[in-house]
Design an enzyme around this catalytic site. Structure first.
Site, PDB file in Angstrom:
ATOM      1  N   ASP A  33       0.812  -1.300   0.163  1.00 37.73           N
ATOM      2  CA  ASP A  33      -0.012   0.220   0.160  1.00 37.73           C
ATOM      3  C   ASP A  33       0.926   1.095  -0.108  1.00 37.73           C
ATOM      4  OD1 ASP A  33      -1.859   2.085   0.825  1.00 37.73           O
ATOM      5  OD2 ASP A  33      -3.114   0.136   1.500  1.00 37.73           O
ATOM      6  N   THR A  72      -6.983   3.818  -1.897  1.00 35.08           N
ATOM      7  CA  THR A  72      -6.695   2.344  -1.601  1.00 35.08           C
ATOM      8  C   THR A  72      -7.656   1.521  -2.044  1.00 35.08           C
ATOM      9  OG1 THR A  72      -5.392   2.911   0.333  1.00 35.08           O
ATOM     10  CG2 THR A  72      -6.721   0.695   0.358  1.00 35.08           C
ATOM     11  N   LYS A 154      -5.930  -4.009   6.052  1.00 34.81           N
ATOM     12  CA  LYS A 154      -7.161  -3.288   5.611  1.00 34.81           C
ATOM     13  C   LYS A 154      -8.133  -3.991   5.135  1.00 34.81           C
ATOM     14  CE  LYS A 154      -4.623   1.036   4.544  1.00 34.81           C
ATOM     15  NZ  LYS A 154      -4.282   2.297   3.731  1.00 34.81           N
ATOM     16  N   ASP A 155      -9.281  -4.062   5.615  1.00 37.34           N
ATOM     17  CA  ASP A 155     -10.668  -4.960   4.951  1.00 37.34           C
ATOM     18  C   ASP A 155     -10.531  -4.582   3.315  1.00 37.34           C
ATOM     19  OD1 ASP A 155     -12.033  -2.595   4.943  1.00 37.34           O
ATOM     20  OD2 ASP A 155     -12.525  -2.754   7.083  1.00 37.34           O
ATOM     21  N   ASP A 285       1.859   2.536   3.698  1.00 36.09           N
ATOM     22  CA  ASP A 285       0.934   3.741   3.753  1.00 36.09           C
ATOM     23  C   ASP A 285       0.789   4.168   5.014  1.00 36.09           C
ATOM     24  OD1 ASP A 285      -1.466   4.947   2.095  1.00 36.09           O
ATOM     25  OD2 ASP A 285      -2.765   4.028   3.637  1.00 36.09           O
ATOM     26  N   HIS A 289       1.589   8.277   5.464  1.00 37.36           N
ATOM     27  CA  HIS A 289       0.472   9.145   5.948  1.00 37.36           C
ATOM     28  C   HIS A 289       1.113   9.932   7.318  1.00 37.36           C
ATOM     29  CE1 HIS A 289      -2.644   8.607   3.366  1.00 37.36           C
ATOM     30  NE2 HIS A 289      -2.790   7.423   3.299  1.00 37.36           N
ATOM     31  N   HIS A 473      -1.988  10.688  -0.436  1.00 38.77           N
ATOM     32  CA  HIS A 473      -2.123  10.634  -2.049  1.00 38.77           C
ATOM     33  C   HIS A 473      -3.600  10.678  -2.558  1.00 38.77           C
ATOM     34  CE1 HIS A 473      -4.084   6.904  -0.750  1.00 38.77           C
ATOM     35  NE2 HIS A 473      -3.092   7.053   0.442  1.00 38.77           N
TER      36      HIS A 473
END
Ligand SMILES: [Zn+2]
Length: 539
Positions: A33, A72, A154-155, A285, A289, A473
């Protein structure tokens, strides 16, 4: 930091000498990610383990998540469907649906909003918004015994890579890995990895030891907008710090440990027909961030990611599985504007809070003397929706005024109405040549996308309040669109390809590798002939 499950599994590793002749029995697709092509290019010479191994295969260093809204959920929806978001229907991480009763009118990409109790924040995870089949579903149609397993931090990443009814799907929910699948027995290995992860989360971690390369990057950068300085951090965290855990390589290590454990549990790659393992690693990711992309923090994350992926590949080697790997990213990323300016990017800046839909909507409703309501729904770039409770004439008036005011704003590059976007064909040319409206078109799905789309200028970071995150992003610009795609199989030597490719090309390429026919024209992507062992159909 070294994950003991992976270390134990890797202990019996032997180097593979498999020959390329038959199709692989296991396809491993890894999404890192926010792993931009810029990050890959910068760190490629530093990689010594798993990422170095994968980079010895066929590397498309100029690949694209070609669409405009580089988030994402849309990004993951392209990787194993072969389609742009215009076809997958996953236009953003969230979108506005004014027909639903919830007050925020916001729908999460991987939820079933018709389930009781589901909200845009506390949602019921579901693949129902994904409108096209994934590779795993196509494999099952041809080979019903083929298994699909998805594991992610992440789901939304796990859901978009595995679609409807995979055999196993696990994602981190803050304290443990959970699944949305009903009636699927929970393998004991999941309980074990959950215990391991919970113990890790509950334990204080000291600073990571930087390499000389990372040490040279350590420089504290003040952040405007209320955020803490970044740049010289070593990813230490307190016991129980969930955000710190997610923004640390240990998180990816646990996700890979779960993936490796499920390979054994499900006996992936051991039967007559090929299986699919989809993995999305989220820590890069969160590091991006939280700290930006050019500091010591991301350097440490890249170093550890390389090692963790290496450990994972050694587990697969040790199982004697004939596997192939494709690695890519859901989108790119960009550094904090404060450090970019020091590096000579003069225009790097943070967005004007006045651009937000709520602020702008309120102003326009007052200016036009409209009868109240929010006027506009959305965020501060990308899709914007006009309050549909207004009369048709008022909506037209508001749309015209909103387009004019956004176009006149110095931080705005372009504004397109849904009518203009819908009238534009989805481009078929190389992604680096696409115009802005063509990029927006690939993100557009009628009925889900907004009434107009705002493109911010290059180097504008759409985060003004930096108290939670400092970098992001999501833009149409190549720092967010350009990602690497790596294909690797034991024994196959590759090359670095400069010509562009798209993440939509991954599905047809892997399909060709395993002899799975894909109907010509049924998807946006194209089989990549440069990858050895693929028998691409004639175009
Ligand atoms: Zn992100």
């Amino acid at each position: 930091m070294r994950n003991f499950i992976l270390a134990a599994m890797a202990a019996v590793a032997t180097p593979s000498t498999a020959q390329p002749a038959p199709p692989p029995k296991l396809l491993v697709v890894i999404s890192v990610d926010q792993f931009s092509a810029n990050l890959f290019d910068e760190y490629r010479p530093q990689f010594v383990s798993g990422l170095a191994r994968l980079a010895s295969g066929t590397v498309f260093r100029n690949s694209y998540q070609s669409h405009a809204l580089t988030e994402t959920c849309p990004g993951h929806s392209t990787i194993l469907t072969g389609d742009h978001p215009s076809r997958t229907g996953i236009v953003g991480n969230t979108w506005v649906d004014q027909s639903i009763s919830r007050s925020d009118k916001t729908v999460y990409c991987a939820e079933d909003e018709t389930q009781p109790g589901s909200s845009s924040i506390a949602y019921k995870v579901s693949p129902k918004h994904l409108l096209v089949p994934t590779l795993g579903e196509l494999m099952k149609r041809k080979w019903p015994a083929s298994r699909t397993v998805a594991v992610s931090g992440k789901d939304r990443a796990a859901v978009m890579m595995s679609g409807q009814q995979p055999d196993q799907r696990w994602y981190w929910t803050g304290k443990q890995y959970e699944t949305d699948l009903v009636g699927v027995a929970v393998p004991t290995v999941v309980t074990k990895v959950n215990l391991l992860a919970a113990r890790g989360l509950a334990t204080e971690r000291g600073p990571l030891e930087p390499t000389t390369f990372c040490q040279a990057k350590a420089r504290e950068i003040p952040i405007s907008g209320g955020g803490k300085p970044v740049g010289a951090g070593r990813l230490a965290r307190k016991a129980g710090d969930q955000a710190g855990f997610r923004a640390s390589p240990e998180f990816d290590g646990d996700t890979l440990a779960l993936a490796a454990a499920l390979v054994d549990e499900m006996q992936l790659g051991k039967r007559a027909n090929p299986d699919l393992l989809a993995i999305s690693l989220s820590a890069t990711d969160y590091v991006g961030h939280s700290y930006g992309t050019e500091g010591e923090e991301m350097c440490l994350q890249m170093t550890e990611l390389d090692r963790e992926v290496g450990d994972f590949l050694k587990v697969l080697d040790s199982r004697g599985i004939d596997y192939a790997v494709a690695l890519t990213a859901d989108h790119g990323g960009k550094d904090v504007p404060e450090r970019e300016r020091l590096a000579g990017v003069a225009d790097a800046t943070r967005s004007d809070p006045a651009l937000g839909a709520a602020t702008m909507g309120k102003k326009l409703v007052a200016d036009l003397k409209l009868p109240g309501g929010p006027g506009l729904l959305g965020e501060n770039f990308g899709d914007f929706w006009i309050d549909r409770r207004l009369r048709a004439s008022e909506r037209t008036q508001l749309l015209r005024a909103a387009v004019a005011i956004y176009r006149a704003h110095p931080q705005v590059e372009a504004v397109f109405t849904a009518r203009q976007i819908g009238a534009t064909p989805v481009p078929r040319t190389p992604p680096e040549t696409w115009t802005l409206i063509q990029r927006v078109r690939a993100s557009y799905h009628a009925g889900r996308s907004g009434d107009f789309y705002v493109v911010l200028k290059r180097d504008v970071t759409p985060i003004a309040d930096t108290s939670r995150y400092v970098a992001t992003h999501g833009s149409v610009w190549d720092y967010d669109r350009r990602v690497p795609i790596l294909f690797w199989r034991p024994g196959l030597t590759g090359a670095t390809v400069e010509r562009s490719a798209e993440t939509t090309d991954i599905l047809p390429t892997l399909a060709a590798m395993i002899g799975l026919p894909v109907q010509t024209g049924s998807i946006d992507g194209h089989c990549l002939r440069d990858v050895p062992g693929t028998n691409c159909p004639p175009r």
